[in-house]
Design a protein around this motif. Structure first.
Motif, PDB file in Angstrom:
ATOM      1  N   ASN A 235      -4.243   0.451  -2.155  1.00  0.00           N
ATOM      2  CA  ASN A 235      -4.033  -0.844  -1.537  1.00  0.00           C
ATOM      3  C   ASN A 235      -3.950  -1.937  -2.604  1.00  0.00           C
ATOM      4  O   ASN A 235      -4.345  -1.722  -3.750  1.00  0.00           O
ATOM      5  N   SER A 236      -3.446  -3.086  -2.200  1.00  0.00           N
ATOM      6  CA  SER A 236      -3.344  -4.238  -3.112  1.00  0.00           C
ATOM      7  C   SER A 236      -2.703  -3.830  -4.430  1.00  0.00           C
ATOM      8  O   SER A 236      -3.198  -4.155  -5.520  1.00  0.00           O
TER       9      SER A 236
ATOM     10  N   SER B 261       0.832  -1.210   0.000  1.00  0.00           N
ATOM     11  CA  SER B 261       0.000   0.000   0.000  1.00  0.00           C
ATOM     12  C   SER B 261       0.862   1.253   0.000  1.00  0.00           C
ATOM     13  O   SER B 261       2.001   1.245   0.477  1.00  0.00           O
TER      14      SER B 261
ATOM     15  N   ARG C  74      -9.761  -0.990  -4.791  1.00  0.00           N
ATOM     16  CA  ARG C  74      -8.391  -1.004  -4.269  1.00  0.00           C
ATOM     17  C   ARG C  74      -7.927   0.386  -3.863  1.00  0.00           C
ATOM     18  O   ARG C  74      -7.156   0.528  -2.907  1.00  0.00           O
TER      19      ARG C  74
END
Length: 123
Positions: free
Chosen positions: A88-89, A17, A71
């Motif tokens: 994120n991800s 992240s 995400r």
């Protein structure tokens, strides 16, 4: 006039992240929609620049590209003249220079741009 300065980019492993910030100077920040765009390596700025996310002046309504939906999260703090992009991800295909932009209808017309911040997703 509005000046935009991005920060928070860097190198991150896949699945990790990052949080990007865009600080604006100018008293009219809260009048503008704010957006994030990105440009992948090898692509000249102004060509193939991809829309990532946008938020209305109030911060209530947000928009996302399909590739980042679920995400990434865009948010803004008008008291701090700052817009954020929580990522994120992260995937290798998210690697790009990320630009902050301001505009009344920022998804289609950008009046101001930041200088960009590099995000690299790699193991």
């Amino acid at each position: 006039q509005l000046q935009l300065v991005e920060s928070g980019g860097g190198l991150v492993q896949p699945g990790g992240s990052l949080r990007l910030s865009c600080a604006a100077s100018g008293r009219t920040f809260s009048s503008y929609g704010m957006g994030w765009f990105r440009q992948a390596p090898g692509k000249e700025r102004g060509k193939e620049r991809e829309f990532v996310a946008a938020v209305t002046w109030s911060g209530i309504v947000t928009y996302y590209a399909d590739s980042v939906k679920g995400r990434f999260t865009i948010s803004r703090d008008n008291a701090k003249n700052t817009v954020y992009l929580q990522m994120n991800s992260l995937k290798p295909e998210d690697t790009a220079v990320y630009y902050c932009a301001a505009g009344v209808a920022v998804r289609t017309t950008q009046d101001y741009w930041g200088q960009g911040t590099q995000v690299t997703v790699s193991s």
